[in-house]
Structures are given as structure tokens and as C-alpha cells.
Design a protein around this motif. Structure first.
Motif, PDB file in Angstrom:
ATOM      1  N   ILE A   1       0.849  -1.185   0.000  1.00 36.43           N
ATOM      2  CA  ILE A   1       0.000   0.000   0.000  1.00 36.43           C
ATOM      3  C   ILE A   1       0.890   1.243   0.000  1.00 36.43           C
ATOM      4  O   ILE A   1       0.663   2.194  -0.748  1.00 36.43           O
ATOM      5  CB  ILE A   1      -0.910  -0.013   1.247  1.00 36.43           C
TER       6      ILE A   1
ATOM      7  N   LEU B   1      -3.551   7.686   6.344  1.00 36.74           N
ATOM      8  CA  LEU B   1      -4.085   6.384   6.779  1.00 36.74           C
ATOM      9  C   LEU B   1      -4.706   6.513   8.172  1.00 36.74           C
ATOM     10  O   LEU B   1      -5.736   5.914   8.466  1.00 36.74           O
ATOM     11  CB  LEU B   1      -2.976   5.330   6.786  1.00 36.74           C
TER      12      LEU B   1
ATOM     13  N   ILE C   1      -7.313   3.881  10.068  1.00 36.65           N
ATOM     14  CA  ILE C   1      -6.617   2.604   9.985  1.00 36.65           C
ATOM     15  C   ILE C   1      -5.673   2.510  11.180  1.00 36.65           C
ATOM     16  O   ILE C   1      -4.775   3.342  11.331  1.00 36.65           O
ATOM     17  CB  ILE C   1      -5.865   2.480   8.648  1.00 36.65           C
TER      18      ILE C   1
ATOM     19  N   ARG D   1       0.866  -0.714   8.747  1.00 37.51           N
ATOM     20  CA  ARG D   1      -0.007  -0.949   7.600  1.00 37.51           C
ATOM     21  C   ARG D   1       0.580  -0.394   6.298  1.00 37.51           C
ATOM     22  O   ARG D   1       0.312  -0.898   5.220  1.00 37.51           O
ATOM     23  CB  ARG D   1      -1.381  -0.299   7.848  1.00 37.51           C
TER      24      ARG D   1
ATOM     25  N   TYR E   1      -5.086  -6.534   4.015  1.00 37.75           N
ATOM     26  CA  TYR E   1      -6.137  -5.656   4.519  1.00 37.75           C
ATOM     27  C   TYR E   1      -7.481  -6.371   4.427  1.00 37.75           C
ATOM     28  O   TYR E   1      -7.718  -7.126   3.482  1.00 37.75           O
ATOM     29  CB  TYR E   1      -6.216  -4.383   3.657  1.00 37.75           C
TER      30      TYR E   1
ATOM     31  N   ALA F   1      -8.400   2.501   2.860  1.00 41.05           N
ATOM     32  CA  ALA F   1      -7.128   2.837   2.219  1.00 41.05           C
ATOM     33  C   ALA F   1      -7.373   3.505   0.869  1.00 41.05           C
ATOM     34  O   ALA F   1      -6.683   4.452   0.489  1.00 41.05           O
ATOM     35  CB  ALA F   1      -6.285   1.578   2.045  1.00 41.05           C
TER      36      ALA F   1
END
Lengths: 371, 333, 330
Positions: free
Chosen positions: C107, C134, C139, C145, C153, C161
Motif C-alpha cells: 500500500i 491512513l 486505519i 499498515r 487488509y 485505504a
């Protein structure tokens, strides 16, 4: 991408398929070549000017005979012709050599009466598509001759009968084995599937050449050549079904969870009938592509076996067996025309690959979406 | 409408093994359905609501016999005899239970004309002596669901999603079933078509005396179709009640959460509704109460003891807020 | 203030047999800090409209009209100038985030690519801003992450995201195409809350496309009801949902079962199916399914007229009733 859903397509699947197939020039070319090759093998003895087993002891290792329209005096002939051939001993090497006798002109005619053969195995005739007079002092050897003076052109065309059909027959048998085992393995699943999959992996991991050696040893040397032919087909298909079976299993697995299969089960339909009515028709198009693409492998396998002397035996012939004339560098350098059957193998294999690729595109549903 | 018991589900478990390696050793299980008890009475529609991964579709498929239970039992009563549908059963018993699927595009064999799809079940049952009678019967059914007779000779790709779903309905009712499992039959349809199909289903149910097991994620539709609603979470039923009561006075915190997350037109959306967390994967089911990781009322006991489905205020709820253990605890303190 | 002003947009697709008119001359605008909702069913052209704003339509599409963004016609821009706007000034949130992200890259890598392309800033700065974004979309453990792959995810997280990615370059306009359609109701509620909160705090402009009237009534300020490439009704969300004028909108609103719908009654429903574009004839596009159709509807396509302040309807029957009322008053 949304459009295909919105427009009602009245075009049937088959029409779509043909349309997409016709967009591929390679596919069309491959298809045409294959049709020509198969017509050629069907009428092999009629097309070939000589019988493929006939010995012409006067003309051994004869290079391809050139065809002329204009003679040595500059005169134009409507029918193409070949010159006569004389044998002459080379005064230095004492080897026999062929000299063109430009005084003798043998025109090539259509529908010549020559050696007799059985047309399509139906009736005896001696009419050949083309040739020169059988009484001529010379030969019409388009691809030259071999060490017994047999016409290589005729032999190549007749050899095609074996090479071009071995793949088709072989695939037909492995198709049946592959469908039965693959579909059952995918549909039943569980332990049965596990065993079949491991068996296929074991079969696939065997080196092919020793396996051919071993299996062709089983074919007794005393068998007549037609039996040997079917023996080879059997060997090829016994080894060739694994790939097909895997593909079919994979597709069956993906079909098994489709809702219409569940609906058929709820209707009380038997497993066998579900496979026949619902699974197979839906995966058939992909299977045909895979099958088409595995024919070249079979043709090559037959050629390899025959080349190594494990396959087709004399007096029958095939492209692989013909190629075995060119087994040494010396032989190739002295008689390069022995390689011509190899060109036929390449052309046939490529044509199948092209047709298979075009079929795959034609069957590919995503292809339509992009249209 | 009689109140005879149609289905009796006892401690039903459906686990899917997760396999790895060349000998496909089982390394774990997806516990899609993990201990479900349920009784369905004839003529009493039950709606099952839940989010993805709740196991509602697996439950439906197991009930009709498409999936073999890992543990427990689904007993189906037909004329006073009890059957397990995943085994081989007489054809009239088999066909008396049907299913209508979610995806109208995968529920019809694309290579078969509608007539060939529809006649399959009838031919197995040998319901008609002549082909003509059978075609006539199917034509009448198509007209009943609002389609035309001549559609029999067309292929599935010529129809829209709503029309296909009607054809699937014809296939299901053509064998004169008693019980139909419907797996989100309207969720992939356009809004304007969805209401038509729901009306049709309700009409058919009344007219043909059917019992529905209606699987959906839409609580409003669940209420409209089912006399009762069962709420599923991670393979277990957490609450069952009459649909009106379940919606008007939900007990289980998950049911409340689900109801508060419904977005409807024509309501004020001024205040923000707090909805925490995401459902855990059915491979790693939390200990104790499965919902305790997201529950705003989670207590110590919830992490340790799995609550049973007990009667509370007319409903059946699996939550320690209403369980005996909890009552005992309160008594102690 | 108008941020986006679409004037007389027409989009047609060439197929092997015919030309299909997917969008038939629609006009609308998006003001600064407002959420415009577009509601429509299959074939309404809602996705095509959004793709045309991003200039992402396939090659066989023919687009005419004007799409003015900050008074610049996007249809006149070169591909290079469009690149500057696409993903920077206007960004998109898709229905299926799993396919919008490349599964082979983390990501973080995909965030960095976008930021680097548009802003040419340093690596540490990129990471700082990505992680911040994020965090903003809720998140947890955003630093960790950042280095994870899309498949790590969950469904709700990846949609968050996606939203973070769309907001990364501080766009002026965000187009969200069915952003919650595949999500469970509880997750949908979380994502909708998040989008609304971010939109309100940063005064973002948004086009929110959906088929779900419930979702749109929660999210939008104004809505457009699209049917087969035509706007049938538009106005403030309350006006359109609570007192719809067009028979289609009326049918749509009343055909949705709600928690308070009685179990015993029949659901109201619009008859027939949504016709395909190739079946469309002249006249009103809703003609074949309309309960109030008249002779004129078959011949002439109605145009939008104002029924109350900012509330427009394209329907001959409504217009006729209005005129009758007016005549009565006179």
C-alpha cells in the motif's frame, strides 16, 4: 464494458467464434495449410508421380530434378519439362555421377498412366495427377531420391499419411481418456481426485524418451507395419492424456460450484448425467483448444520415435523416418534434399499452433467484451 | 397452513478444511456453521440475516443437502418420515426441497435453451406422459411469473437479471416443492425490479403453500418475507424472534448494531451512528462469545464462556446479558 | 461557487452494428464543498458520466458538450494537461478496491507513487503524509499498515485505504463510484460516516454515485436521478426523496422495503425491466414503464422544468398537472 450487457446480442456463440477466428491471419493461414496437407495425405498416391516403395536402382541419390520451360535452344514449351539423365562414371573418383542429357526432353503431363495403386483403397488404377512418361530415360524427382532410388517427393507425401494422422488419432484417444479421468476427478473430488492427481504427476515427471523406448520395446518387431502404427498411436495417447486430464479437471472444478449444477443436483440428476449435460458442454470449447495445441507434440513425438528407429518401420514411412536418412552431417552435406521432410514437420506443427491460438482467442469470452 | 415440523436442525456444524502441502494435510478449518439449532414449521417463513462470513449461505446449502454436515443433523420431514437430504433419497422427497440462488447469471446453464433447463427435473420425475403436456405446463408457469411462453426457446443470455431470476423461480416451483431455500434472490437486481420479484415470491408462497428459508443481508426484506428472523454471526445464531418483535425490540447487541446500520431513505441522517470493528475471520473464531471483540457491553464472562441460545422476553437470544450465568453472577454480587 | 459545470454532455458508443447513445445531453454542476449524488440503475450511465469527467472512457466513445472544471473545459485539454488534473485535482474511489490496488506492491509503495508523481517530494515526507492520511481514515497501526500488501487488509480496511489514496493529493473533487456496494451493512455505515466526516471537515466537493437511495439520502446534499442517460429529476436530497415528482422517482422511493414496511401489504413496484440502450425509441425514455404516460410522451422527450426552488423534473404529466393547477388559480 457495460455495453455488451445492454445490447441484446442475437449473434450466436458460434457466429461470434467464427467472426473472431477470421480476424486472425495466422489462424486462417494455418487452417488453409492444414486443409491442404490433409487433402494431400488423403490423395497421396494419386498426387505422387511414383509409388513410394518402388525402387529405381538406376537413379540412386538423385538430386531434385529441375523443371524447365525453356530448352537449351531457347525454345519455350507450354508444358514444363525435365531433361533426361545419363549415368557417367567420374574419371577421377570412379564414382557414378548423373549428367543431364539436354537432348532428351520429357514434358510433364497431367493424369499420366504410371505404376498402378489402389485409389483411396477402393479400386486399382494407374492414373497419377502428374508425371513423365514411364519409358523416359530419367525421373521426375521433385525432392530427389534416396539410396534405393525411391522418389522422395512421393515418399514425403505418403509419409504425411502417418505423420498427420498419428497426432489426430492419438489426441482422439487421449481426449477420451482425459475427459473421463479429468471430469470424474474434478467432479467427485476427495481421495479419488488426490490419487489421480498424484498418478498424473508421477506420469508427467517421467523422462519421456526412456519411456518411449520402454513402451516401443513392447511392440513386437514381427508386427506388420499397420499394427506398429496403431501401437505407436497407443503409446503416444497413453502418455499424452495427462495434460488434458489436468486441464479438464481444473475446469470441472470451477464448474462444479456453479449454481446451475447445484440446481441439477437438487432436481435429483445423477452425477454422470450432470457431467455429460452440464459440465462437458460448458468446458468443451477450452478442451478443443488444448487438444489442438497438443497435436503438434504428438506429431513431434512420432517423428522423434521414428527418427530413432523406434516408431514406424519400413516399408511404411513417415516424416520422422524419412528424416532419419539425414542422420549424419556427411549425409546432409552430400544430400541436402533429405532435410525436406523436416520442413513439412515444421510447417504442420506451426499450422496447428496457429490454429490453436486463433481458436483460443475465438473461444475467449473476454475477447468479445472488448469488441 | 398447518404447523407440522418441517425441518429439525440439531447442533449442525459445517467445517471446511484448509489444506496445504502435496498430501493436502488439513491445517485448520473454516467454521462456516458452528453449532446451529433450528426448527422450521411448515408454512412459517424464516428469514436469516447476517453479514458476509456469517455462514448463512452454507447453512442454506446444507439444509437442501448440497453440502454434507461435518457434525449434527438436519432432519427433513416428508409425509411423517424423516430424511437426511445429503444422502440418496426418493426422487419425490429430493425434489420437494428446492433452492433459488443469488447470482442470476450463474444459475442457468448458458448452453441450454430455457426449455431444456426447465424440463430436466420434470423428466427425472416423469411428471408428464407427453412432451406436449410438459411444454404446456412450463408455458403456463412462465406466464404465471410474468414471462412469455415463447421464452422457452431462448437462451439465458437473451434475458436480463430479473427475467433470469423469474426463470429460476419457475425451475424451482415446477416440481411442486414444499420448501424452498432462497439465497439473496434479489440482491443483484435493480432496485425497480427487486420489488417485483419480492412481490412475486410472496404471492407464490401463499398460492402454492410453500415454506421459505430466506437468506438475506437486508433486514427490511427479511422482515417483509419472514414471520421469523434469525440473526447469524460467525456461524452461530445469536437471536431468533418474530420479525416484528426482533426489529422493534432487539435484544442481542449484534442485532442492535445491525439494525442501527441500516440506511434508509426518508429518515433523518443527522446524527452519526457509532458502529465499531469488523467481523473476525471464521478461521480464527474468538473464544467465548464470538461477538465480544466488537460488543460495547462485553464483560469478563463473554471472553470465556460461550452463551447458549436461551429464551428471553419471547425471543431466543445467545448473550450473557440475558443468560443464566449472568443472572447468577448478579445474584452473587 | 461552481467547481464543476457539465453542459449538455452527450456520450455515444460505436459498436459493430449501431451507435448507442449512453448519455443524452445532461447538464449539472457541483459546487464547492457539496456532495452531489447520482442515482441510477443498470444502464443509466452513471459510471460512464464519471469516467468521462476523468477522461477514462474507452476509445470507441464519442463525447460532446462541455465539462468545465474551474472554468477550464476538460474535453479540450491535452493528455498531458489531463494527467496533471487526474489523480491530483480530481480523484476517484472505486467500487472494488481490491482490483483498484495492484496486489504486487505494498500500500505504501502505491501511495508513494501517486505522491511522487504529483508533488515530487522527499521519501520521508511522502511516508509522513501517507501515514497521516491512513490515520485520518481510521486505519489502526498506520505505520505498520503502510508496508503491508493489499491482501493483508480486510474488506473495510482496503476501502478506507482507497479513500485515503483518493484524498492524498488534496484533490478539489472526489468521485466515488458505488464505494460501499460490496461492503457489509455495518462496515458500510463506518465508511459512510468516515467519508461524510472528512468531506465536512475539509470542505471537499464530491460526486457520489450509487443505486442505493438509502445511502444517497444519507450522503448527498443534492441529487440527480439518472435513467438511461437522461436526468429525470434533480434537486435537494430532501425534496427529491421526500416529495418526488417524477413517476420514476416516486416508484423507486416507494418500492424499497423499509423496516417499517407492513408485512401484509404488497410492495409498490415499477412494472417491466430497464430497457437496453438499443431498444430506446424517441420520446421520453421512461415511457415504456410509466404509469402516467400520455400521447406526447411517446413523441417528444420532456425537458427539465422547475417545480420548486432548485427542484427540477423532466415529465410531461407533471408539467400538465402544474399548468392545470395554475389555470385553476387564475
Amino acid at each position: 464494458m457495460k455495453k455488451t450487457k445492454e445490447t441484446k446480442n442475437v449473434e450466436t456463440d458460434f457466429q461470434k467464434m467464427v467472426r473472431v477466428f477470421l480476424k486472425s491471419p495466422f489462424g486462417i493461414a494455418g487452417g488453409i495449410i492444414l486443409i491442404i496437407l490433409y487433402l494431400m495425405t488423403l490423395f497421396a498416391q494419386f498426387i505422387s508421380p511414383y509409388n513410394f516403395t518402388d525402387l529405381h536402382s538406376k537413379y540412386r541419390y538423385l538430386p531434385p530434378t529441375p523443371i524447365h520451360w525453356i530448352d537449351s535452344k531457347g525454345k519455350f514449351h507450354i508444358f514444363p519439362f525435365v531433361y533426361g539423365i545419363k549415368e557417367k562414371r567420374n574419371p577421377i573418383t570412379y564414382a557414378m555421377e548423373y549428367v543431364v542429357d539436354k537432348n532428351e526432353i520429357y514434358p510433364i503431363h497431367l493424369f499420366v498412366h504410371g505404376e498402378s495403386y489402389k485409389f483411396l483403397n477402393l479400386f486399382r488404377t494407374n492414373v497419377h495427377l502428374f508425371g513423365i512418361s514411364p519409358k523416359a530415360h530419367g525421373m521426375l524427382a521433385l525432392f530427389g531420391t534416396d539410396k534405393y532410388g525411391r522418389d522422395l517427393f512421393s515418399r514425403t507425401i505418403v509419409g504425411g499419411q502417418v505423420s498427420m494422422t498419428v497426432g489426430l488419432l492419438g489426441i482422439a484417444i487421449s481426449f477420451v481418456i482425459g475427459i473421463i479421468i479429468g471430469a470424474l476427478s474434478g467432479f467427485i473430488g476427495g481421495t479419488f481426485d488426490l490419487i489421480i492427481q498424484r498418478l498424473i504427476e508421477v506420469l508427467m515427471s517421467f523422462p519421456t524418451l526412456p519411456l518411449w523406448l520402454a513402451l516401443s520395446m513392447i511392440i513386437p518387431p514381427s508386427w506388420p507395419s499397420t499394427w506398429v502404427y496403431f501401437g505407436i498411436v497407443t503409446v503416444l495417447s497413453l502418455l499424452g492424456w495427462t495434460g488434458l486430464a489436468r486441464v479438464i479437471r481444473g475446469m470441472t472444478l470451477s464448474m462444479r460450484d456453479k449454481d446451475f449444477i447445484s440446481a441439477a443436483r437438487l432436481a435429483g440428476q445423477t452425477k454422470i448425467k450432470i457431467i455429460i449435460h452440464h459440465v462437458l458442454p460448458n468446458i468443451m470449447s477450452y478442451v478443443i483448444v488444448v487438444a489442438t495445441l497438443s497435436i503438434p507434440g504428438m506429431i513431434l513425438a512420432e517423428s522423434t520415435m521414428s527418427f530413432l528407429g523406434l516408431g514406424i518401420k519400413e516399408p511404411m514411412t513417415s516424416w520422422g523416418l524419412l528424416l532419419s536418412n539425414a542422420e549424419s552431417l556427411e549425409s546432409i552435406s552430400l544430400h541436402p534434399w533429405f532435410l525436406i521432410p523436416g520442413a513439412f514437420i515444421i510447417i504442420a506443427v506451426l499450422s496447428f499452433v496457429f490454429v490453436g491460438d486463433a481458436l483460443r482467442d475465438a473461444f475467449d469470452p473476454y475477447q468479445y467484451e472488448r469488441k | 397452513m398447518n404447523n407440522e415440523e418441517l425441518l429439525n436442525i440439531k447442533d449442525l456444524k459445517v467445517y471446511f478444511p484448509i489444506r496445504k502441502g502435496i498430501f493436502l494435510q488439513t491445517v485448520g478449518y473454516i467454521k462456516a456453521v458452528d453449532g446451529v439449532d433450528l426448527q422450521i414449521k411448515s408454512g412459517e417463513n424464516l428469514s436469516v440475516v447476517g453479514e458476509s462470513g456469517s455462514g448463512k449461505t452454507t447453512l442454506g446449502k446444507t439444509i437442501v443437502g448440497l453440502i454434507k454436515p461435518t457434525g449434527g443433523k438436519v432432519a427433513y420431514n416428508y409425509n411423517g418420515k424423516s430424511f437426511e437430504l445429503f444422502r440418496s433419497v426418493p426422487i419425490n422427497v429430493r425434489q420437494s426441497v428446492q433452492m433459488i440462488f443469488q447470482d442470476p447469471f450463474s444459475s442457468l446453464n448458458p448452453r441450454l435453451k430455457i426449455v431444456d433447463t426447465l424440463k430436466e427435473a420434470l423428466e427425472i420425475r416423469k411428471m408428464f406422459r407427453t412432451k406436449r403436456e410438459m411444454i404446456d405446463y412450463l408455458g403456463t408457469l412462465l406466464e404465471k411469473v410474468g414471462l412469455k411462453r415463447e421464452y422457452l426457446y431462448r437462451y439465458p443470455h437473451e434475458f436480463s437479471g430479473g427475467q433470469r431470476q423469474r426463470i429460476s423461480i419457475v425451475r424451482a416451483i415446477s416440481v411442486k416443492p414444499k420448501f424452498i431455500v432462497l439465497d439473496e434472490p434479489t440482491s443483484s437486481l435493480d432496485v425497480s425490479v427487486q420489488a417485483q420479484v419480492i412481490n412475486l415470491l410472496k404471492e407464490l408462497q401463499r398460492e402454492l403453500n410453500l415454506t421459505y428459508f430466506f437468506i438475506t443481508h437486508n433486514v427490511a426484506i427479511a422482515k417483509y418475507i419472514g414471520q421469523k428472523i434469525a440473526v447469524m454471526y460467525l456461524g452461530k445464531i445469536v437471536e431468533i424472534n418474530d420479525s416484528e418483535n426482533l426489529i422493534n425490540s432487539p435484544f442481542h447487541p449484534y442485532t442492535r448494531l445491525l439494525l442501527s446500520a441500516v440506511v434508509e431513505p426518508k429518515i433523518e441522517h443527522e446524527k452519526e451512528i457509532k458502529v465499531g470493528g469488523e467481523p473476525p475471520s471464521p478461521v480464527n473464531v474468538p473464544s467465548g462469545c464470538r461477538f465480544h471483540t466488537r460488543c460495547p457491553f462485553a464483560m469478563k464472562i463473554c471472553e470465556e464462556v460461550e452463551p447458549d441460545l436461551v429464551e428471553y422476553g419471547g425471543a431466543f437470544v445467545a448473550c450473557h446479558l440475558y443468560s443464566k450465568e449472568r443472572t447468577k453472577q448478579i445474584e452473587k454480587s | 461557487m461552481k467547481l464543476l459545470n457539465v453542459k449538455n454532455l452527450r456520450i455515444s458508443f460505436k459498436t459493430s452494428k449501431s451507435e448507442l447513445l449512453a448519455i443524452d445531453g445532461i447538464s449539472f454542476e457541483v459546487n464547492k464543498g457539496e456532495i452531489l449524488g447520482i442515482v441510477g440503475e443498470t444502464g443509466s450511465g452513471k459510471t460512464i458520466t464519471s469516467l468521462s469527467i476523468m477522461r477514462l472512457l474507452p476509445g470507441n466513445a464519442k463525447v460532446s458538450g462541455e465539462i468545465l472544471f474551474n472554468n477550464k473545459n476538460l474535453l479540450d485539454l491535452s493528455e498531458k494537461e489531463m494527467d496533471e488534473i487526474r489523480g491530483k485535482k480530481i480523484s476517484m474511489i472505486f467500487q472494488e478496491p481490491m482490483t483498484a490496488f495492484d496486489p504486487l506492491y505494498t500500500i505504501g509503495a502505491q501511495f508513494s507513487e501517486v505522491l511522487f508523481k504529483h508533488e515530487r517530494i522527499r521519501k520521508e515526507e511522502i511516508k509522513r503524509r501517507s501515514v497521516e492520511m491512513l490515520k485520518l481514515v481510521g486505519i489502526p497501526e498506520a505505520e505498520k499498515r503502510f508496508d503491508q500488501y493489499p491482501h493483508e487488509y480486510s474488506g473495510g480496511m482496503i476501502q478506507r485505504a482507497m479513500i485515503a489514496l483518493a484524498l492524498l493529493t488534496n484533490p478539489e473533487l472526489v468521485i466515488a463510484d458505488e464505494p460501499t456496494t460490496g461492503l457489509d451493512v455495518t462496515i458500510q455505515m463506518q465508511v459512510l460516516n468516515l467519508m461524510k466526516r472528512i468531506q465536512r471537515t475539509s470542505n471537499l466537493s464530491m460526486i457520489f454515485i450509487t443505486h442505493d437511495l438509502g445511502v444517497i439520502s444519507k450522503m448527498a446534499d443534492r441529487i440527480i436521478v439518472l435513467y438511461l442517460g437522461k436526468i429525470l429529476e434533480t434537486g435537494n436530497v430532501k425534496d427529491v426523496i421526500f416529495s418526488p415528482f417524477h413517476p420514476y422517482t416516486q416508484g423507486l422511493v416507494s418500492s424499497i422495503p423499509t423496516l417499517s414496511t407492513s408485512r401484509t401489504g404488497k410492495l409498490h413496484s415499477i412494472p417491466g425491466n430497464v430497457p437496453s440502450l438499443s431498444e430506446i425509441k424517441k420520446g421520453c425514455r421512461f415511457y415504456s414503464r410509466c404509469s402516467q404516460r400520455m400521447e406526447i410522451c411517446k413523441e417528444k422527450s420532456p425537458t427539465l422544468f422547475e417545480v420548486s426552488s432548485g427542484h427540477y423534473v423532466a415529465c410531461w404529466a407533471v408539467e400538465k398537472n402544474r399548468n392545470l393547477v395554475k389555470m385553476d388559480e387564475q
